[in-house]
Design a protein around this motif. Structure first.
Motif, PDB file in Angstrom:
ATOM      1  N   ALA A 171       8.950  33.670  41.132  1.00 42.24           N
ATOM      2  CA  ALA A 171       9.717  32.665  40.410  1.00 42.24           C
ATOM      3  C   ALA A 171       9.489  31.269  40.986  1.00 42.24           C
ATOM      4  O   ALA A 171       9.421  30.279  40.248  1.00 42.24           O
ATOM      5  CB  ALA A 171      11.202  33.014  40.442  1.00 42.24           C
ATOM      6  N   THR A 172       9.345  31.174  42.300  1.00 42.55           N
ATOM      7  CA  THR A 172       9.067  29.879  42.937  1.00 42.55           C
ATOM      8  C   THR A 172       7.727  29.332  42.473  1.00 42.55           C
ATOM      9  O   THR A 172       7.593  28.129  42.172  1.00 42.55           O
ATOM     10  CB  THR A 172       9.073  30.040  44.464  1.00 42.55           C
ATOM     11  N   THR A 194       8.002  28.126  38.794  1.00 41.37           N
ATOM     12  CA  THR A 194       8.699  26.841  38.701  1.00 41.37           C
ATOM     13  C   THR A 194       7.804  25.701  39.147  1.00 41.37           C
ATOM     14  O   THR A 194       7.761  24.633  38.496  1.00 41.37           O
ATOM     15  CB  THR A 194       9.983  26.878  39.556  1.00 41.37           C
ATOM     16  N   LEU A 236      14.107  21.405  36.416  1.00 37.26           N
ATOM     17  CA  LEU A 236      13.795  22.777  36.824  1.00 37.26           C
ATOM     18  C   LEU A 236      14.524  23.094  38.134  1.00 37.26           C
ATOM     19  O   LEU A 236      14.739  22.205  38.967  1.00 37.26           O
ATOM     20  CB  LEU A 236      12.293  22.945  37.008  1.00 37.26           C
ATOM     21  N   PRO A 237      14.910  24.358  38.335  1.00 44.41           N
ATOM     22  CA  PRO A 237      15.659  24.710  39.558  1.00 44.41           C
ATOM     23  C   PRO A 237      14.843  24.432  40.810  1.00 44.41           C
ATOM     24  O   PRO A 237      13.641  24.675  40.858  1.00 44.41           O
ATOM     25  CB  PRO A 237      15.950  26.203  39.380  1.00 44.41           C
ATOM     26  N   THR A 261       7.993  31.378  31.531  1.00 45.93           N
ATOM     27  CA  THR A 261       8.374  30.117  32.168  1.00 45.93           C
ATOM     28  C   THR A 261       9.714  29.654  31.599  1.00 45.93           C
ATOM     29  O   THR A 261      10.091  30.033  30.485  1.00 45.93           O
ATOM     30  CB  THR A 261       7.307  29.041  31.930  1.00 45.93           C
ATOM     31  N   PRO A 262      10.459  28.838  32.342  1.00 53.39           N
ATOM     32  CA  PRO A 262      11.803  28.462  31.878  1.00 53.39           C
ATOM     33  C   PRO A 262      11.768  27.487  30.711  1.00 53.39           C
ATOM     34  O   PRO A 262      10.874  26.640  30.598  1.00 53.39           O
ATOM     35  CB  PRO A 262      12.440  27.815  33.122  1.00 53.39           C
ATOM     36  N   THR A 279      15.483  25.866  43.725  1.00 53.54           N
ATOM     37  CA  THR A 279      15.329  27.119  44.458  1.00 53.54           C
ATOM     38  C   THR A 279      15.182  28.262  43.466  1.00 53.54           C
ATOM     39  O   THR A 279      15.712  28.201  42.352  1.00 53.54           O
ATOM     40  CB  THR A 279      16.548  27.390  45.362  1.00 53.54           C
ATOM     41  N   SER A 280      14.462  29.311  43.857  1.00 55.22           N
ATOM     42  CA  SER A 280      14.215  30.464  42.986  1.00 55.22           C
ATOM     43  C   SER A 280      14.477  31.743  43.771  1.00 55.22           C
ATOM     44  O   SER A 280      14.383  31.755  45.003  1.00 55.22           O
ATOM     45  CB  SER A 280      12.773  30.443  42.472  1.00 55.22           C
ATOM     46  N   PRO A 281      14.794  32.835  43.058  1.00 56.10           N
ATOM     47  CA  PRO A 281      15.200  34.059  43.751  1.00 56.10           C
ATOM     48  C   PRO A 281      14.075  34.791  44.465  1.00 56.10           C
ATOM     49  O   PRO A 281      14.331  35.594  45.357  1.00 56.10           O
ATOM     50  CB  PRO A 281      15.784  34.916  42.622  1.00 56.10           C
ATOM     51  N   ASP A 282      12.827  34.545  44.069  1.00 60.34           N
ATOM     52  CA  ASP A 282      11.722  35.261  44.720  1.00 60.34           C
ATOM     53  C   ASP A 282      10.466  34.410  44.695  1.00 60.34           C
ATOM     54  O   ASP A 282      10.425  33.331  44.082  1.00 60.34           O
ATOM     55  CB  ASP A 282      11.487  36.621  44.066  1.00 60.34           C
TER      56      ASP A 282
END
Length: 222
Positions: A143-144, A147, A134-135, A109-110, A137-140
């Motif tokens: 990751a979404t 988050t 926390l972002p 986790t971030p 948007t996520s790349p996949d």
């Protein structure tokens, strides 16, 4: 009849002016050398791959000294804390940043660093700010989901506080380092500049080597 080897006065004057310009530029460079880009190498926390025992010894050594100036310091905990536990684990020193990472077995986790103004209330309420940082948007898809899970748990007041960046004198930092639940306190030199050093806490589950954990586990729904 003029000597063809004699240069016209205009060309002589042009050559003198060009030579003078070169000399001026050289002198300007000597008197006003270009500023080197800042290289900021200060860092709080273990290097990636560093042995934990080596980092703990290095952190203890950083607290030696007799000066009375305030130092930036990183506090790492034996276990993640809930937000209400932050003030009792700060030694009464000025909290500048709260570091959050939601613990999930075998899921990376971030890490979120939240700057906070002075006061216990700001530190306690910083988990909500961490969720917003926390972002979006996520790349996949994985990751979404990670988050979203991290944001939900931070908003619920989870035990996710893994470190603090403090400002205080060495004697206060040494007192804090002896407190139960404090795994390490590492201080920078007194001349370290705010915003010009990196911060990576020693995570509670890093027992032997400071490396990221595996990221192959299932992501819970909540």
């Amino acid at each position: 009849m003029p000597d063809r080897r004699t240069l016209p006065l205009g060309r002589i004057a042009l050559g003198v002016a060009a030579a003078a310009l070169v000399v001026f530029i050289v002198l300007l460079g000597v008197l006003n050398p270009p500023r080197k880009a800042g290289v900021f190498t200060d860092r709080l926390g273990p290097e990636q791959g560093e042995q934990v025992a080596d980092y703990l010894a290095r952190a203890r050594d950083s607290l030696s000294g007799t000066d009375t100036a305030d130092h930036w310091a990183l506090v790492s905990f034996t276990e993640p804390l809930v937000p209400e536990q932050i003030p009792p684990n700060s030694g009464g020193l000025r909290i500048a940043q709260v570091l959050y990472q939601v613990p999930v077995p075998r899921v990376q986790t971030p890490l979120v660093a939240v700057p906070v103004p002075e006061g216990d209330a700001a530190a306690i309420s910083s988990a909500e700010s961490a969720a917003w940082l926390l972002p979006r948007t996520s790349p996949d898809e994985r990751a979404t989901r990670i988050t979203a899970l991290a944001a939900a748990r931070l908003r619920s007041g989870c035990a996710c506080t893994v470190g603090l960046v403090l400002r205080g004198p060495l004697n206060g930092l040494r007192n804090l380092a002896s407190q139960n639940g404090i795994r390490a306190v590492e201080a920078l030199p007194a001349d370290a500049v705010a915003g010009r050093f990196g911060v990576v806490p020693l995570l509670p589950d890093q027992l032997d080597v400071a490396l990221p954990g595996p990221n192959d586990g299932p992501v819970p729904d909540q």
